[in-house]
Design an enzyme around this catalytic site. Structure first.
Site, PDB file in Angstrom:
ATOM      1  N   GLU A  86      -3.970  -9.319   3.241  1.00 11.06           N
ATOM      2  CA  GLU A  86      -4.848  -9.074   4.392  1.00 11.06           C
ATOM      3  C   GLU A  86      -5.982 -10.090   4.522  1.00 11.06           C
ATOM      4  OE1 GLU A  86      -2.857  -5.095   3.629  1.00 11.06           O
ATOM      5  OE2 GLU A  86      -3.576  -6.804   2.454  1.00 11.06           O
ATOM      6  N   GLU A 142       0.824  -1.209   0.000  1.00 11.01           N
ATOM      7  CA  GLU A 142       0.000   0.000   0.000  1.00 11.01           C
ATOM      8  C   GLU A 142       0.863   1.266   0.000  1.00 11.01           C
ATOM      9  OE1 GLU A 142      -4.159  -0.829   2.054  1.00 11.01           O
ATOM     10  OE2 GLU A 142      -2.515  -1.554   3.315  1.00 11.01           O
TER      11      GLU A 142
END
Length: 263
Positions: free
Chosen positions: A137, A117
């Site tokens: 995730e 990210e």
């Protein structure tokens, strides 16, 4: 610049700041202190970018850019503590994307979870040939929450983003290049210097022009085309009365390199 517990921050050349995620013993994983340090750094640059014209973001060591959230620190956290910690990470990424100075990622190793990210939050990124990427995730019972579900589809397209996020599978630098996450793949030993070559090119340009152009392109992903055009011409017109605009024209006609001051 202030000294940070988890970051190395140094002006490596005039107008170019190098920021190194510095927890090599933990694969530069993102713990609470690193989140606080990054939030402080990016907010400081939003409020006062001084004479900086480019930032290069990389990781300490040769194996990892950032392995994502520090799951050892998170082990046993209450729901409330987890959400409070993540709010720091969220704000750090948002302020990073607000930074008026261009940020180039030099992705020197594994960029998993939050590390991927961070890569997406850079204006663009170069990667070492050995770099690996993943948004893992969903394999841990959570989901990307630091811009991943928004920035990844804008980089690679919605269908590819769904494949990456919903599988949590890792992929290499060449795939990241082909899909639009990286702009360039470099040999491991030349990554930083190749990134610096681009940073120098940016730093030689008129800084007001660079900042205005960056902002206009960021707005392009957020508004319709008509309003994007309106923002662009407003950004353009702010440069007309600058000393740098006059210097650029003079230098062109005098056949010399312009000397920009940011005014």
């Amino acid at each position: 610049m202030p000294q940070y517990e988890t970051l190395l921050v140094e002006t490596v050349e005039p107008h170019i700041l190098k920021v190194t995620l510095n927890r090599p013993q933990a694969a530069n994983a993102l713990n609470t202190q690193m989140g606080r340090d990054l939030l402080d750094l990016w907010l400081a640059l939003v409020l006062d970018h001084r004479d900086l014209r480019c930032v290069v973001l990389t990781g300490s060591g040769t194996k990892a850019f950032c392995a994502g959230g520090d799951l050892k620190e998170r082990n046993g956290m209450t729901d409330e503590a987890w959400q409070k910690q993540h709010a720091i990470f969220e704000q750090a990424v948002y302020r990073m994307m607000d930074c008026p100075v261009p940020i180039i990622g030099a992705i020197n190793g594994a960029a998993y979870g939050g590390g991927c990210e961070f890569t997406l939050a850079c204006d663009f990124a170069y990667g070492a040939r050995s770099a690996r990427f993943a948004l893992t995730e969903v394999t841990l019972g959570i989901m990307p929450g630091a811009g991943g579900t928004q920035n990844l589809p804008r980089a690679v397209g919605v269908r590819r983003a769904k494949e990456i996020i919903l599988t949590g599978a890792a992929f290499g630098a060449e795939e990241a290049l082909a899909w639009g996450i990286l702009n360039k793949v470099c040999d491991d030993g030349t990554l930083f210097e190749e990134t610096m070559e681009t940073a120098r090119r940016i730093a030689r340009n008129a800084p007001v022009s660079v900042r205005q152009a960056k902002r206009a392109m960021d707005v392009a992903t957020q508004v319709d085309l008509k309003n994007g055009f309106a923002f662009e011409i407003e950004a353009y017109n702010r440069m007309v009365p600058t000393a740098d605009r006059q210097e650029g024209i003079r230098a062109f006609n005098e056949k010399r390199r312009p000397q920009y001051t940011g005014r």
